[in-house]
Design a protein around this motif. Structure first.
Motif, PDB file in Angstrom:
ATOM      1  N   ALA A 223       7.930  -3.154  -4.185  1.00  0.00           N
ATOM      2  CA  ALA A 223       6.481  -3.038  -4.249  1.00  0.00           C
ATOM      3  C   ALA A 223       5.794  -3.863  -3.170  1.00  0.00           C
ATOM      4  CB  ALA A 223       5.984  -3.452  -5.623  1.00  0.00           C
ATOM      5  N   LYS A 224       6.353  -5.001  -2.857  1.00  0.00           N
ATOM      6  CA  LYS A 224       5.638  -5.908  -1.976  1.00  0.00           C
ATOM      7  C   LYS A 224       6.284  -6.092  -0.615  1.00  0.00           C
ATOM      8  CE  LYS A 224       3.701  -8.505  -5.744  1.00  0.00           C
ATOM      9  NZ  LYS A 224       3.760  -9.743  -6.488  1.00  0.00           N
TER      10      LYS A 224
ATOM     11  N   LEU B  94      -0.952  -0.791   2.881  1.00  0.00           N
ATOM     12  CA  LEU B  94      -1.944  -0.423   1.884  1.00  0.00           C
ATOM     13  C   LEU B  94      -2.776   0.739   2.411  1.00  0.00           C
ATOM     14  CD1 LEU B  94      -3.039  -1.236  -0.888  1.00  0.00           C
ATOM     15  CD2 LEU B  94      -4.651  -2.706   0.275  1.00  0.00           C
ATOM     16  N   GLU B  95      -2.890   1.782   1.608  1.00  0.00           N
ATOM     17  CA  GLU B  95      -3.616   2.966   2.034  1.00  0.00           C
ATOM     18  C   GLU B  95      -5.072   2.614   2.323  1.00  0.00           C
ATOM     19  OE1 GLU B  95      -4.116   7.392   0.414  1.00  0.00           O
ATOM     20  OE2 GLU B  95      -2.409   6.275  -0.394  1.00  0.00           O
ATOM     21  N   GLY B  96      -5.518   2.968   3.506  1.00  0.00           N
ATOM     22  CA  GLY B  96      -6.905   2.689   3.860  1.00  0.00           C
ATOM     23  C   GLY B  96      -7.067   1.423   4.677  1.00  0.00           C
ATOM     24  N   CYS B  97      -6.024   0.619   4.734  1.00  0.00           N
ATOM     25  CA  CYS B  97      -6.089  -0.614   5.529  1.00  0.00           C
ATOM     26  C   CYS B  97      -5.216  -0.430   6.764  1.00  0.00           C
ATOM     27  CB  CYS B  97      -5.592  -1.812   4.724  1.00  0.00           C
ATOM     28  SG  CYS B  97      -5.467  -3.309   5.717  1.00  0.00           S
TER      29      CYS B  97
ATOM     30  N   PHE C 124      16.229  -8.877   6.638  1.00  0.00           N
ATOM     31  CA  PHE C 124      15.708  -7.512   6.698  1.00  0.00           C
ATOM     32  C   PHE C 124      14.569  -7.226   5.721  1.00  0.00           C
ATOM     33  CE2 PHE C 124      20.312  -7.178   7.826  1.00  0.00           C
ATOM     34  CZ  PHE C 124      20.116  -7.042   9.195  1.00  0.00           C
ATOM     35  N   ILE C 125      14.218  -8.205   4.927  1.00  0.00           N
ATOM     36  CA  ILE C 125      13.142  -7.997   3.962  1.00  0.00           C
ATOM     37  C   ILE C 125      11.875  -8.683   4.470  1.00  0.00           C
ATOM     38  CG2 ILE C 125      12.408  -8.346   1.562  1.00  0.00           C
ATOM     39  CD1 ILE C 125      14.784  -6.633   1.515  1.00  0.00           C
ATOM     40  N   TYR C 126      10.830  -7.908   4.624  1.00  0.00           N
ATOM     41  CA  TYR C 126       9.577  -8.455   5.136  1.00  0.00           C
ATOM     42  C   TYR C 126       8.390  -7.973   4.323  1.00  0.00           C
ATOM     43  CZ  TYR C 126      12.475  -9.968   8.886  1.00  0.00           C
ATOM     44  OH  TYR C 126      13.459 -10.606   9.568  1.00  0.00           O
ATOM     45  N   PRO C 127       7.288  -8.709   4.395  1.00  0.00           N
ATOM     46  CA  PRO C 127       6.121  -8.303   3.599  1.00  0.00           C
ATOM     47  C   PRO C 127       5.599  -6.933   4.012  1.00  0.00           C
ATOM     48  CG  PRO C 127       5.766 -10.440   4.644  1.00  0.00           C
ATOM     49  CD  PRO C 127       7.039  -9.902   5.185  1.00  0.00           C
ATOM     50  N   ARG C 128       5.104  -6.204   3.031  1.00  0.00           N
ATOM     51  CA  ARG C 128       4.605  -4.867   3.235  1.00  0.00           C
ATOM     52  C   ARG C 128       3.126  -4.867   3.633  1.00  0.00           C
ATOM     53  NH1 ARG C 128       5.381   0.425   1.042  1.00  0.00           N
ATOM     54  NH2 ARG C 128       7.342   0.301   0.079  1.00  0.00           N
ATOM     55  N   PHE C 129       2.442  -5.910   3.242  1.00  0.00           N
ATOM     56  CA  PHE C 129       0.987  -5.909   3.398  1.00  0.00           C
ATOM     57  C   PHE C 129       0.512  -7.024   4.323  1.00  0.00           C
ATOM     58  CE2 PHE C 129       1.979  -4.355  -0.895  1.00  0.00           C
ATOM     59  CZ  PHE C 129       1.540  -3.051  -0.740  1.00  0.00           C
TER      60      PHE C 129
ATOM     61  N   HIS D 106      -3.893  -8.670   2.042  1.00  0.00           N
ATOM     62  CA  HIS D 106      -3.525  -7.858   0.883  1.00  0.00           C
ATOM     63  C   HIS D 106      -2.199  -8.246   0.258  1.00  0.00           C
ATOM     64  CE1 HIS D 106      -6.413  -5.042   2.972  1.00  0.00           C
ATOM     65  NE2 HIS D 106      -7.001  -5.465   1.879  1.00  0.00           N
ATOM     66  N   ARG D 107      -1.693  -9.391   0.628  1.00  0.00           N
ATOM     67  CA  ARG D 107      -0.451  -9.829   0.018  1.00  0.00           C
ATOM     68  C   ARG D 107      -0.724 -10.366  -1.389  1.00  0.00           C
ATOM     69  NH1 ARG D 107       2.544 -12.507   4.827  1.00  0.00           N
ATOM     70  NH2 ARG D 107       1.701 -10.660   5.825  1.00  0.00           N
ATOM     71  N   ASN D 108      -1.962 -10.624  -1.628  1.00  0.00           N
ATOM     72  CA  ASN D 108      -2.390 -11.124  -2.921  1.00  0.00           C
ATOM     73  C   ASN D 108      -2.657  -9.941  -3.870  1.00  0.00           C
ATOM     74  OD1 ASN D 108      -4.681 -11.651  -4.767  1.00  0.00           O
ATOM     75  ND2 ASN D 108      -4.505 -13.728  -3.983  1.00  0.00           N
ATOM     76  N   ASP D 109      -1.978  -9.915  -5.023  1.00  0.00           N
ATOM     77  CA  ASP D 109      -2.095  -8.793  -5.968  1.00  0.00           C
ATOM     78  C   ASP D 109      -3.538  -8.476  -6.307  1.00  0.00           C
ATOM     79  OD1 ASP D 109       0.587  -8.654  -6.039  1.00  0.00           O
ATOM     80  OD2 ASP D 109       0.829  -9.522  -8.039  1.00  0.00           O
ATOM     81  N   PHE D 110      -4.292  -9.509  -6.559  1.00  0.00           N
ATOM     82  CA  PHE D 110      -5.666  -9.335  -6.994  1.00  0.00           C
ATOM     83  C   PHE D 110      -6.502  -8.697  -5.895  1.00  0.00           C
ATOM     84  CE2 PHE D 110      -9.985 -11.037  -7.141  1.00  0.00           C
ATOM     85  CZ  PHE D 110     -10.387 -10.502  -8.359  1.00  0.00           C
ATOM     86  N   LYS D 111      -6.350  -9.195  -4.678  1.00  0.00           N
ATOM     87  CA  LYS D 111      -7.124  -8.659  -3.563  1.00  0.00           C
ATOM     88  C   LYS D 111      -6.749  -7.220  -3.272  1.00  0.00           C
ATOM     89  CE  LYS D 111      -8.415 -12.809  -1.089  1.00  0.00           C
ATOM     90  NZ  LYS D 111      -8.259 -13.573   0.132  1.00  0.00           N
ATOM     91  N   ARG D 112      -5.469  -6.911  -3.447  1.00  0.00           N
ATOM     92  CA  ARG D 112      -5.002  -5.557  -3.205  1.00  0.00           C
ATOM     93  C   ARG D 112      -5.615  -4.599  -4.235  1.00  0.00           C
ATOM     94  NH1 ARG D 112       0.092  -6.946  -2.823  1.00  0.00           N
ATOM     95  NH2 ARG D 112       0.736  -5.927  -4.720  1.00  0.00           N
TER      96      ARG D 112
END
Ligand SMILES: [Zn+2]
Ligand SMILES: [Zn+2]
Length: 122
Positions: A56-57, A77-80, A93-98, A102-108
């Protein structure tokens, strides 16, 4: 407001156990999810929450870099369309998606709400 006690009925329903692969029918509360066996958390499969969180993240970014690099990623994030810089490490190999914003759940969640509202208005 308090309901008179005699109106409280036990609402027992025939339910189906939510544990994957069980499907046993049992009598329980309308909100009950598991049969008597799986009500005990020890009998339930391990939650795959950690894996889901990674999906998810984060993104899996496969690369062959042997040096630490600063790369630009685009927010998923769609629209961003924000670009954000990530330090890419060899063999990681694992990196943030946002983006940072927008890494913050609430802000997303907030951003998605705004986007939906915008769609309705257009
Ligand atoms: Zn069960
Ligand atoms: Zn973003």
């Amino acid at each position: 407001m308090q309901l008179p006690k005699y109106k409280k009925k036990k609402r027992i329903k025939l339910k189906i156990c939510q544990e994957p692969g069980c499907g046993r029918e049992f009598w329980g509360h309308p909100i009950a999810k598991y049969c008597p066996i799986h009500r005990d958390i020890k009998n339930r499969q391990k939650q795959k929450k950690d894996v889901e969180n990674i999906d998810a993240k984060n993104i899996v970014f496969r690369h062959n870099y042997t040096d630490v690099l600063d790369l630009k990623f685009r927010c998923c994030l769609e629209g961003c369309d924000n670009l954000f810089e990530i330090k890419v490490f060899p063999k990681q190999f694992i990196y943030p998606r946002f983006c940072n914003e927008h890494r913050n759940d609430f802000k997303r969640a907030n951003f998605m709400r705004l986007m939906r509202r915008k769609e309705r208005e257009e």
